[in-house]
Design an enzyme around this catalytic site. Structure first.
Site, mmCIF file in Angstrom:
data_model
loop_
_atom_site.group_PDB
_atom_site.id
_atom_site.type_symbol
_atom_site.label_atom_id
_atom_site.label_comp_id
_atom_site.label_asym_id
_atom_site.label_seq_id
_atom_site.Cartn_x
_atom_site.Cartn_y
_atom_site.Cartn_z
ATOM 1 N N SER A 167 0.931 3.448 -6.680
ATOM 2 C CA SER A 167 1.133 2.821 -5.294
ATOM 3 C C SER A 167 0.927 3.839 -4.315
ATOM 4 O O SER A 167 -0.258 4.307 -3.969
ATOM 5 C CB SER A 167 2.669 2.482 -5.509
ATOM 6 O OG SER A 167 3.084 1.704 -4.410
ATOM 7 N N HIS A 202 -1.286 -2.466 -6.923
ATOM 8 C CA HIS A 202 -0.582 -3.775 -7.258
ATOM 9 C C HIS A 202 -1.439 -5.165 -7.179
ATOM 10 O O HIS A 202 -0.969 -6.023 -6.440
ATOM 11 C CB HIS A 202 0.568 -3.879 -6.007
ATOM 12 C CG HIS A 202 1.551 -2.679 -6.100
ATOM 13 N ND1 HIS A 202 2.191 -2.199 -7.012
ATOM 14 C CD2 HIS A 202 1.749 -1.918 -4.954
ATOM 15 C CE1 HIS A 202 2.626 -1.129 -6.810
ATOM 16 N NE2 HIS A 202 2.613 -0.846 -5.426
#
Length: 273
Positions: A167, A202
């Site tokens: 992330s 993601h």
């Protein structure tokens, strides 16, 4: 130096020449004469290594990172700046390390000089690997620049210390990428540029990621680059991908680029960790 003595000298570091190196403030962009040449100089023999995941940098990824260090019991530092030094994230890091033969360490960024008695260089350059947390990438980049941590991370990379994360911990190494760090909508964030091109984490977990990433690359607003599903990742040496990996069946990575004016998404099938 305590606060009373600091005030007595006029409150300037110039008057405190005897201060140890860790007490000196680090500017956002240190002047060349302010960087220890021994720290700044890259090791010509070192291989620069980065291991990223789209989301979920847990035991399997940390275990692979430990292998990449080549050490029997590597020192692995967790840098949770993007999560505002979340205690829950640090606890999860220790839990992920528990099954592994590693020496885990957490370096917070929200610190003060009375208890933080080592400089960023003394801590981070003593590690074999550094895992960067998820969280707010925009805030992470601003804090690192203000503290000079970005400069130290570059030195770590040049020395062959293995860098990585998921992330915000994967975005930060690229030129740019898509982020949820601002209100209302996904947007573009500019990062450190160790890895050239762009990145979207993601990719399978948040519905807006794939269409926005393809739109930005198609319009030329963003460079081509790499997208990663949660639990899937890429291992880079310098800017060359050496291995595509995953900790979950079905998780994949993608090379997203323009071919003859059209966006093409190439699936990169991983090896299971």
């Amino acid at each position: 130096m305590n606060r009373r003595d600091f005030v007595a000298t006029g409150g300037t570091f110039a008057a405190a020449a005897a201060l140890p190196a860790f007490a000196q403030p680090l500017p956002a962009t240190p002047a060349p004469h302010m960087i220890d040449s021994n720290l700044a100089a890259p090791d010509a023999r070192a291989t620069r290594k980065i291991l990223i995941a789209g989301g979920g940098f847990r035991t399997k990824f940390i275990g692979y990172m430990a292998q990449l260090t080549g050490k029997t019991r590597p020192r692995i530092c967790y840098l949770p700046t993007a999560s505002a030094d979340s205690p829950a994230g640090s606890l999860a890091f220790y839990q992920s390390c528990a099954p592994l033969n590693v020496e885990p360490f957490v370096q917070n960024s929200f610190i003060e000089s009375l208890s933080q008695t080592q400089g960023w260089d003394e801590v981070l350059l003593s590690m074999d690997a550094i895992v960067v947390s998820g969280g707010n990438t925009l805030n992470q980049q601003a804090i690192w620049k203000a503290q000079g941590i970005d400069v130290i991370l570059r030195q770590a990379w040049d020395r062959g210390i293995v860098l990585g994360g998921a992330s915000a911990g994967s975005l930060c190494w690229f030129d740019e990428g898509t982020t949820d760090s601002r209100p209302k909508a996904l947007s573009i964030v500019k990062c450190m540029g160790f890895l050239k091109g762009s990145h979207s984490p993601h990719y399978d977990a948040e519905a807006g990621r794939r269409p926005l990433y393809q739109k930005l690359i198609g319009s030329g607003e963003m460079q081509p680059g790499y997208a990663c599903d949660n639990d899937a990742g890429l291992y880079f040496e310098d800017n060359t991908i050496k291995r595509v990996v995953a900790a979950r069946a079905g998780a994949k990575c993608y090379h997203v680029k323009l071919v003859n004016g059209k966006v093409v998404e190439e699936t990169m099938e991983p090896e299971m960790l």
